[in-house]
Design a protein around this motif. Structure first.
Motif, PDB file in Angstrom:
ATOM      1  N   GLY A   1       0.731  -1.305   0.121  1.00 25.82           N
ATOM      2  CA  GLY A   1      -0.025  -0.011  -0.131  1.00 25.82           C
ATOM      3  C   GLY A   1       0.836   1.152  -0.148  1.00 25.82           C
ATOM      4  N   ASP A   2       2.124   1.157   0.502  1.00 31.39           N
ATOM      5  CA  ASP A   2       3.001   2.407   0.453  1.00 31.39           C
ATOM      6  C   ASP A   2       3.228   3.042  -0.646  1.00 31.39           C
TER       7      ASP A   2
ATOM      8  N   TYR B   1       1.552   3.431  -3.067  1.00 27.80           N
ATOM      9  CA  TYR B   1       0.183   4.217  -3.711  1.00 27.80           C
ATOM     10  C   TYR B   1      -0.237   5.170  -2.683  1.00 27.80           C
ATOM     11  N   ALA B   2       0.695   5.422  -1.550  1.00 24.18           N
ATOM     12  CA  ALA B   2       0.230   6.548  -0.555  1.00 24.18           C
ATOM     13  C   ALA B   2       1.428   7.270  -0.069  1.00 24.18           C
ATOM     14  N   SER B   3       2.502   6.671  -0.090  1.00 25.22           N
ATOM     15  CA  SER B   3       3.711   7.401   0.608  1.00 25.22           C
ATOM     16  C   SER B   3       4.190   8.475  -0.064  1.00 25.22           C
TER      17      SER B   3
ATOM     18  N   ASN C   1      -2.967   7.063  -7.761  1.00 24.53           N
ATOM     19  CA  ASN C   1      -1.778   7.094  -8.014  1.00 24.53           C
ATOM     20  C   ASN C   1      -1.350   6.581  -9.679  1.00 24.53           C
TER      21      ASN C   1
ATOM     22  N   GLU D   1      -1.545  10.425  -4.314  1.00 23.25           N
ATOM     23  CA  GLU D   1      -2.996  10.030  -4.640  1.00 23.25           C
ATOM     24  C   GLU D   1      -3.556  10.789  -5.889  1.00 23.25           C
TER      25      GLU D   1
ATOM     26  N   GLN E   1      -7.798   2.895  -5.220  1.00 23.36           N
ATOM     27  CA  GLN E   1      -6.922   3.745  -4.567  1.00 23.36           C
ATOM     28  C   GLN E   1      -7.694   3.848  -3.303  1.00 23.36           C
TER      29      GLN E   1
ATOM     30  N   ARG F   1      -6.179   2.189   0.925  1.00 25.90           N
ATOM     31  CA  ARG F   1      -5.827   2.775   1.957  1.00 25.90           C
ATOM     32  C   ARG F   1      -6.093   2.384   3.291  1.00 25.90           C
ATOM     33  N   SER F   2      -6.918   0.916   3.263  1.00 22.72           N
ATOM     34  CA  SER F   2      -7.377   0.315   4.190  1.00 22.72           C
ATOM     35  C   SER F   2      -6.276  -0.087   5.227  1.00 22.72           C
ATOM     36  N   ARG F   3      -6.329  -0.339   6.534  1.00 20.73           N
ATOM     37  CA  ARG F   3      -5.585  -1.073   7.318  1.00 20.73           C
ATOM     38  C   ARG F   3      -5.466  -2.413   7.155  1.00 20.73           C
TER      39      ARG F   3
END
Ligand code: FES
Ligand code: FE
Length: 364
Positions: free
Chosen positions: A9-10, A12-14, A180, A284, A328, A332-334
């Motif tokens: 996931g990182d 697509y978000a970090s 992303n 994002e 996307q 983001r979900s845990r």
């Protein structure tokens, strides 16, 4: 065979990974900024941002396309605020009127001749490497880039049949997508999603048809077959336009889809070419430009109308952007963990992810 998974996931978000991608990919590779015919005459220009950098793409007096950083050599001010237009002879900074020729030489710097040791020749505009390829303008911000001919060697001769260099822009649509940039390339690279996401496309072309001919390396793709009763990817499935260039035989029933690393998606139909360029804004958020190119002789016909092709792909594009935005959000979900990819139907996303990881230094 081991199972290949989506990226963590990182990716697509970090912000850290995003900055790394900009440095190592978008500031180092050949990035498509537009078409040469957007600047037909000396002085014509448009501005294209690559990440945080603003580039002036113009044509000098000799007719050569040029790319300059949109940064004054005096105190760094943006030289040009307009998105496009035509320079009258020179490029003048709006702050203290330092003035540059279209090939980047500083020719005016008011009163600076009073300053001992100041020499205008020491302060040309910062330029970036620019090459024309198939009528597209590619810029590379690396001062010593890999030659474009080497970087694009796997594509050599692939698009000659469509005469891509001679095609002209008929329509452009810009999209703003909350996803992303890699999700968008991955989505383009497979049609496993087509039956559900693109019911109209699925009627014209089976997601199980065709074959890929570039399956590893930076550039990836292959073709899909247009069903028997159809002629092109349009709202009706038919076309009144003649085939492009030397397109003949099997190619009259094929659409070739290639991702050209990192930001270009090239889709070659029997009667037109579509090109997407992707512009990452943040992890994002991506801006996308989609252009539809046609044969200039066909465009000159009184009955020329690109709407059937533009509407078809505008609809299909929006379906893709929507599902990528949903993806996307889910990532983001845990609970999101890398998920298994199909080794045949999703082999190109796997190859693309591999290329990204390689560019980021994950493999030697
Ligand atoms: Fe451009 Fe001063 S900053 S002329
Ligand atoms: Fe799609």
């Amino acid at each position: 065979m081991s199972i290949l998974n989506t990226l963590p996931g990182d990716f697509y978000a970090s912000v850290t990974i995003f900055r790394d991608e900009m440095e190592r990919i978008f500031y180092k590779r050949w990035v498509c900024v537009g078409r040469a015919d957007q600047i037909p005459n000396p002085g014509d220009f448009f501005i294209q941002n690559i990440g945080d950098e603003s580039l002036i793409i113009t044509r000098d007096r000799s007719g050569a396309p040029r790319a300059f950083y949109n940064v004054c050599r005096h105190r760094g001010t943006r030289l040009c605020a307009d998105k496009q237009g035509r320079f009258h002879e020179t490029i003048q900074c709006p702050y203290h009127a330092w003035t540059y020729t279209l090939d980047g030489r500083l020719v005016g710097a008011p009163n600076m001749n009073e300053i001992a040791g100041f020499d205008k020749r020491d302060y040309p505009l910062y330029s970036a490497c620019l090459e024309t390829w198939q009528g597209f303008l590619f810029v590379n911000l690396d001062p010593e880039p890999e030659p474009l001919s080497l970087a694009f060697a796997p594509l050599e001769g692939k698009f000659d049949r469509w005469n891509v260099a001679s095609l002209r822009l008929a329509r452009r649509i810009n999209y703003d997508v909350q996803a992303n940039w890699k999700l968008l390339v991955e989505n383009y690279s497979e049609c496993y999603h087509c039956p559900l996401v693109h019911p109209a496309l699925a009627k014209l072309s089976s997601h199980l048809s065709g074959a890929n001919d570039l399956v590893d390396g930076p550039h990836l793709g292959g073709y899909m077959v247009i069903n028997e009763e159809h002629e092109s990817m349009t709202m009706t499935g038919g076309t009144r336009r003649p085939p492009l260039g030397e397109v003949s035989g099997d190619d009259l029933r094929r659409v070739y889809y290639y991702s050209i690393f990192p930001n270009t998606l090239l889709s070659l139909h029997p009667d037109y070419v579509m090109a997407h360029t992707l512009w990452p804004q943040s992890p994002e958020h991506t801006l996308i430009t989609c252009e539809w190119l046609f044969d200039p002789e066909t465009m000159a016909r009184p009955d020329f109308n690109p709407d059937d092709a533009v509407e078809f792909w505008d609809m299909t594009n929006r379906q893709d952007w929507h599902i990528c935005e949903e993806s996307q959000i889910g990532m983001r979900s845990r609970v999101y963990r890398p998920g298994p990819l199909h080794s045949v139907h999703e082999n190109l996303p796997v190859a693309f992810d591999h290329e990204v990881l390689k560019a980021l230094g994950h493999y030697s």
